[in-house]
Design an enzyme around this catalytic site. Structure first.
Site, PDB file in Angstrom:
ATOM      1  N   GLU A   1       0.618   7.036  -6.780  1.00  0.00           N
ATOM      2  CA  GLU A   1       2.050   7.271  -5.591  1.00  0.00           C
ATOM      3  C   GLU A   1       2.920   6.592  -6.070  1.00  0.00           C
ATOM      4  O   GLU A   1       4.022   6.896  -6.206  1.00  0.00           O
ATOM      5  CB  GLU A   1       1.801   7.133  -3.921  1.00  0.00           C
ATOM      6  CG  GLU A   1       2.803   7.190  -3.133  1.00  0.00           C
ATOM      7  CD  GLU A   1       2.102   6.979  -1.526  1.00  0.00           C
ATOM      8  OE1 GLU A   1       0.959   7.408  -1.842  1.00  0.00           O
ATOM      9  OE2 GLU A   1       2.484   6.226  -1.110  1.00  0.00           O
TER      10      GLU A   1
ATOM     11  N   LEU B   1      -4.856   1.845  18.997  1.00  0.00           N
ATOM     12  CA  LEU B   1      -4.740   3.413  19.461  1.00  0.00           C
ATOM     13  C   LEU B   1      -2.749   3.081  19.143  1.00  0.00           C
ATOM     14  O   LEU B   1      -2.118   3.210  19.567  1.00  0.00           O
ATOM     15  CB  LEU B   1      -3.922   3.157  20.663  1.00  0.00           C
ATOM     16  CG  LEU B   1      -5.478   3.616  21.040  1.00  0.00           C
ATOM     17  CD1 LEU B   1      -5.324   4.132  22.885  1.00  0.00           C
ATOM     18  CD2 LEU B   1      -5.898   4.804  20.854  1.00  0.00           C
TER      19      LEU B   1
ATOM     20  N   ASN C   1      -6.153   0.312   5.801  1.00  0.00           N
ATOM     21  CA  ASN C   1      -5.953  -0.078   4.423  1.00  0.00           C
ATOM     22  C   ASN C   1      -5.949  -1.889   4.038  1.00  0.00           C
ATOM     23  O   ASN C   1      -5.286  -2.447   4.782  1.00  0.00           O
ATOM     24  CB  ASN C   1      -4.188  -0.341   4.222  1.00  0.00           C
ATOM     25  CG  ASN C   1      -3.543  -0.172   2.986  1.00  0.00           C
ATOM     26  OD1 ASN C   1      -4.520   0.585   2.074  1.00  0.00           O
ATOM     27  ND2 ASN C   1      -2.642  -0.663   3.236  1.00  0.00           N
TER      28      ASN C   1
ATOM     29  N   MET D   1      -1.615   6.152  13.781  1.00  0.00           N
ATOM     30  CA  MET D   1      -2.314   6.743  13.293  1.00  0.00           C
ATOM     31  C   MET D   1      -3.474   6.961  13.153  1.00  0.00           C
ATOM     32  O   MET D   1      -4.159   7.840  13.220  1.00  0.00           O
ATOM     33  CB  MET D   1      -2.837   5.338  11.509  1.00  0.00           C
ATOM     34  CG  MET D   1      -1.504   5.325  10.569  1.00  0.00           C
ATOM     35  SD  MET D   1      -1.135   7.602   9.894  1.00  0.00           S
ATOM     36  CE  MET D   1      -2.859   7.072   8.793  1.00  0.00           C
TER      37      MET D   1
ATOM     38  N   SER E   1      -5.583   8.619   3.582  1.00  0.00           N
ATOM     39  CA  SER E   1      -4.138   8.622   3.517  1.00  0.00           C
ATOM     40  C   SER E   1      -3.510  10.453   3.965  1.00  0.00           C
ATOM     41  O   SER E   1      -4.066  11.383   4.449  1.00  0.00           O
ATOM     42  CB  SER E   1      -4.156   9.343   2.140  1.00  0.00           C
ATOM     43  OG  SER E   1      -3.010   9.860   1.435  1.00  0.00           O
ATOM     44  N   GLY E   2      -1.792   9.892   3.821  1.00  0.00           N
ATOM     45  CA  GLY E   2      -1.538  10.945   4.967  1.00  0.00           C
ATOM     46  C   GLY E   2      -0.601  10.492   5.814  1.00  0.00           C
ATOM     47  O   GLY E   2       0.223  11.437   6.279  1.00  0.00           O
TER      48      GLY E   2
ATOM     49  N   THR F   1      -4.755  -4.425  23.694  1.00  0.00           N
ATOM     50  CA  THR F   1      -4.060  -3.729  24.501  1.00  0.00           C
ATOM     51  C   THR F   1      -3.633  -2.797  25.746  1.00  0.00           C
ATOM     52  O   THR F   1      -3.631  -1.925  25.054  1.00  0.00           O
ATOM     53  CB  THR F   1      -1.906  -3.382  24.294  1.00  0.00           C
ATOM     54  OG1 THR F   1      -1.613  -4.910  23.269  1.00  0.00           O
ATOM     55  CG2 THR F   1      -0.797  -4.086  25.237  1.00  0.00           C
TER      56      THR F   1
ATOM     57  N   LYS G   1      -9.205   5.190  -2.585  1.00  0.00           N
ATOM     58  CA  LYS G   1      -7.334   4.819  -1.693  1.00  0.00           C
ATOM     59  C   LYS G   1      -6.457   3.830  -2.608  1.00  0.00           C
ATOM     60  O   LYS G   1      -5.381   4.405  -2.532  1.00  0.00           O
ATOM     61  CB  LYS G   1      -7.415   4.770  -0.048  1.00  0.00           C
ATOM     62  CG  LYS G   1      -7.109   4.307   0.276  1.00  0.00           C
ATOM     63  CD  LYS G   1      -5.431   5.601   0.854  1.00  0.00           C
ATOM     64  CE  LYS G   1      -5.061   5.359   1.791  1.00  0.00           C
ATOM     65  NZ  LYS G   1      -4.315   4.521   2.046  1.00  0.00           N
TER      66      LYS G   1
ATOM     67  N   HIS H   1      -5.207   5.744  -5.581  1.00  0.00           N
ATOM     68  CA  HIS H   1      -4.179   6.979  -4.816  1.00  0.00           C
ATOM     69  C   HIS H   1      -3.074   6.011  -4.776  1.00  0.00           C
ATOM     70  O   HIS H   1      -1.951   6.601  -5.104  1.00  0.00           O
ATOM     71  CB  HIS H   1      -4.586   7.373  -4.110  1.00  0.00           C
ATOM     72  CG  HIS H   1      -3.431   8.090  -3.006  1.00  0.00           C
ATOM     73  ND1 HIS H   1      -2.878   7.434  -2.350  1.00  0.00           N
ATOM     74  CD2 HIS H   1      -3.729   9.435  -2.898  1.00  0.00           C
ATOM     75  CE1 HIS H   1      -2.300   8.580  -0.841  1.00  0.00           C
ATOM     76  NE2 HIS H   1      -2.643   9.572  -1.905  1.00  0.00           N
ATOM     77  N   ASN H   2      -2.871   4.977  -4.200  1.00  0.00           N
ATOM     78  CA  ASN H   2      -1.996   4.552  -3.551  1.00  0.00           C
ATOM     79  C   ASN H   2      -0.967   3.529  -4.890  1.00  0.00           C
ATOM     80  O   ASN H   2       0.900   4.167  -5.188  1.00  0.00           O
ATOM     81  CB  ASN H   2      -1.882   3.000  -2.444  1.00  0.00           C
ATOM     82  CG  ASN H   2      -2.379   3.412  -1.591  1.00  0.00           C
ATOM     83  OD1 ASN H   2      -2.703   4.659  -1.504  1.00  0.00           O
ATOM     84  ND2 ASN H   2      -1.333   2.587  -0.293  1.00  0.00           N
TER      85      ASN H   2
ATOM     86  N   VAL I   1      -7.240  -0.437  13.178  1.00  0.00           N
ATOM     87  CA  VAL I   1      -5.895  -1.240  13.470  1.00  0.00           C
ATOM     88  C   VAL I   1      -6.213  -2.786  12.160  1.00  0.00           C
ATOM     89  O   VAL I   1      -6.161  -1.980  10.576  1.00  0.00           O
ATOM     90  CB  VAL I   1      -7.478  -2.695  14.313  1.00  0.00           C
ATOM     91  CG1 VAL I   1      -8.301  -2.652  15.400  1.00  0.00           C
ATOM     92  CG2 VAL I   1      -8.507  -3.302  13.420  1.00  0.00           C
TER      93      VAL I   1
HETATM   94  P1  2AM Z   1      -2.638  -4.072  19.677  1.00  0.00           P
HETATM   95  O1  2AM Z   1      -1.539  -2.249  19.909  1.00  0.00           O
HETATM   96  O2  2AM Z   1      -3.116  -5.154  20.601  1.00  0.00           O
HETATM   97  O3  2AM Z   1      -1.824  -4.536  19.796  1.00  0.00           O
HETATM   98  C1  2AM Z   1      -2.142  -1.104  14.505  1.00  0.00           C
HETATM   99  O4  2AM Z   1      -1.781  -2.921  14.882  1.00  0.00           O
HETATM  100  C2  2AM Z   1      -3.205  -1.771  15.998  1.00  0.00           C
HETATM  101  O5  2AM Z   1      -4.195  -2.884  15.210  1.00  0.00           O
HETATM  102  C3  2AM Z   1      -2.805  -1.902  17.157  1.00  0.00           C
HETATM  103  O6  2AM Z   1      -3.839  -0.806  17.956  1.00  0.00           O
HETATM  104  C4  2AM Z   1      -2.465  -3.107  17.059  1.00  0.00           C
HETATM  105  O7  2AM Z   1      -3.212  -3.151  18.852  1.00  0.00           O
HETATM  106  C5  2AM Z   1      -4.155  -3.435  16.467  1.00  0.00           C
HETATM  107  N1  2AM Z   1      -4.274  -4.869  16.182  1.00  0.00           N
HETATM  108  C6  2AM Z   1      -3.934  -6.326  15.510  1.00  0.00           C
HETATM  109  N2  2AM Z   1      -4.909  -6.881  15.930  1.00  0.00           N
HETATM  110  C7  2AM Z   1      -5.782  -6.779  16.261  1.00  0.00           C
HETATM  111  C8  2AM Z   1      -6.678  -8.055  16.262  1.00  0.00           C
HETATM  112  N3  2AM Z   1      -7.009  -9.015  15.898  1.00  0.00           N
HETATM  113  N4  2AM Z   1      -8.074  -6.905  17.219  1.00  0.00           N
HETATM  114  C9  2AM Z   1      -7.997  -6.090  17.909  1.00  0.00           C
HETATM  115  N5  2AM Z   1      -6.752  -4.983  17.509  1.00  0.00           N
HETATM  116  C10 2AM Z   1      -5.937  -5.484  16.843  1.00  0.00           C
END
Ligand code: 2AM
Length: 490
Positions: free
Chosen positions: A194, A12, A104, A15, A130-131, A36, A187, A190-191, A76
């Protein structure tokens, strides 16, 4: 056990949150999870309040909340986090469930993960998204690839949340791209495109500003006009707006002039350049754009060099000075020439991008549909532009089109732009303004359209010093010569 959610989303950050809200807004019930877990609660109490969401605090709860076959999307941080999640999800899922990575991700990882997840009896999708944040919320461009059997299950939802284009705004910028890592590869291209588009626009800006003497107000007007013609695109539009933004720190003047000229990069342009080198295809625009960012980042070195290295101002002879003046002296003519240089270079850049896609598709047996790729980029994403309709049309008419430059519409466009393009590159060179992307594009065009290049001499050199052999134009076979013995005696 399975619940009644239509879709599950893990991760969460902005994006992920926006994409989850987008899915829910189309009438789907969405389960969410985040490492988290406080973020889950914040979302449920905040932007998702009163909406059709189920917040979960463990992966077990999350998986159990979604109806089978489960559609579980991960947004993530790309890399090991995705592998770790896949490993945790597989034992919790049932056969036929679908794991989707919307991050990505480097396409090689998606190639490997698809096989791994399929071997565990699940379906895997690597989807390019993308976007940016706004696209995720309102309609991104989606480029899904992986286990094809997953597509019928996710198609309606993916096409519902994607950007729409066409006269009736009903053609979704989302179609199945191909097996395994194909979606993430598209993708990445695309980048990379860009990167090229942005570098070309920056070169146009520098020319108009430094040589044309245009103020930010005038630049705004020029870009506004350009955005109504063949260059119409999201990047031209936002560039126009940037020229009108005032300093937000209370200073005089425009914000763009206060920004340090050091470019950042996240690395997708570098991936595309590296893969172009591996494939042996000359994607010079993206590579040039990556290097241009690199040079910009050497700010301290450039500052030192600027005090000692001289440009052409004192070394131009009167004829060259007169030529430079002729090329840049008429303001409107110069603006039009820069427009043409930008347009022709952009066509070359896209031509190169599609050549790389063709080479990658052949190497990985993806059977990509290039017209469709153009359509996916038509809306929602950063390179969205009217121009892509023409590319779709080109590959629609000629699915095996070798190079976009050979399609009559683009052939004619480059022909018409050529004089201005050459004038701009010449003027920049005479006056010491770097135009690496404009000139890389022109050099590609000139190299591509010449039947004979000086590689005959190169082959001779290779054979001379390394016995690498060569072929002849007038007879079959492979040849090696003792070059010293063949020297014409004086
Ligand atoms: P977080 O909020 O607990 O940091 C972008 O960094 C997203 O990826 C966030 O939601 C982050 O969670 C998640 N993320 C990054 N590393 C992760 C991991 N090893 N396991 C699960 N979620 C992860």
């Amino acid at each position: 056990m399975s619940g009644d959610c239509d879709f599950g989303l893990i991760g969460l950050a902005v994006m992920g949150e926006n994409l989850a809200l987008n899915v829910e807004s189309r009438g789907y019930k969405v389960a969410v999870y985040n490492r988290t877990t406080s973020k889950v609660d914040e979302l449920l109490a905040g932007r998702a309040k009163g909406k059709n969401f189920v917040g979960t605090h463990t992966l077990e709860e999350f998986v159990a909340a979604v109806a089978r076959p489960r559609k579980l999307m991960m947004l993530v941080k790309a890399g090991p986090a995705v592998d770790a999640l896949i490993d945790s999800l597989i034992p919790l899922c049932d056969e036929g469930d679908i794991l989707i990575d919307g991050g990505n991700t480097y396409y090689v990882d998606t190639e490997e993960r698809t096989k791994r997840v399929e071997a565990a009896g699940l379906l895997y999708v690597g989807a390019g998204v993308s976007g940016g944040e706004e696209g995720a919320l309102k309609g991104p461009s989606l480029m899904p690839g992986g286990t094809e059997a997953a597509w019928p299950h996710i198609k309606d939802m993916f096409q519902a949340i994607a950007a729409k284009v066409g006269p009736n705004d009903d053609i979704p910028c989302c179609e199945w791209v191909g097996p395994r890592g194909a979606g993430h590869y598209v993708k990445m291209v695309h980048n990379g495109i860009e990167y090229g588009d942005m570098q070309l626009i920056c070169e146009a800006y520098q020319l108009l500003h430094e040589l044309g003497g245009l103020s930010n107000e005038e630049l705004y007007d020029v870009f506004a006009k350009w955005n109504e013609g063949v260059l119409q695109s999201y990047l031209i539009e936002i560039t126009r707006d940037i020229f009108s933004a005032k300093d937000d720190q209370g200073g005089d003047g425009y914000l763009v002039d206060k920004i340090l000229d050091v470019a950042g990069a996240k690395g997708t342009g570098k991936w595309m350049s590296q893969l172009a080198l591996d494939l042996g295809v000359p994607s010079t625009l993206v590579t040039t754009a990556v290097f241009a960012r690199g040079l910009s980042a050497q700010k301290e070195a450039r500052t030192r060099a600027s005090k000692t290295l001289n440009g052409p101002s004192d070394s131009l002879n009167p004829e060259m000075s007169a030529l430079a003046k002729k090329l840049t002296g008429d303001k409107q003519a110069f603006i039009d020439a820069v427009h043409d240089a930008l347009y022709a270079s952009k066509i070359v850049s896209y031509a190169q991008g599609f050549v790389q896609l063709q080479a990658a598709s052949a190497e990985h047996d993806w059977k990509l549909d290039y017209g469709q790729a153009a359509l996916l980029w038509r809306g929602g994403c950063i390179i969205r532009a009217q121009f892509l309709d023409r590319i779709k049309e080109a590959f629609g008419e000629q699915p095996d089109l070798e190079n976009l430059l050979l399609y009559p519409y683009f052939e004619e466009a480059v022909e018409n732009a050529q004089a201005g393009w050459r004038a701009v590159v010449s003027a920049a060179s005479l006056l010491g303004i770097p135009v690496p992307a404009f000139s890389a594009a022109l050099n590609y065009f000139d190299g591509y359209r010449l039947e004979r290049l000086p590689a005959n001499l190169l082959q001779a050199q290779r054979d001379y010093f390394g016995a690498h052999t060569y072929q002849r134009v007038d007879r079959e076979g492979t040849f090696h010569s003792e070059w010293l013995d063949l020297r014409k005696q004086p």
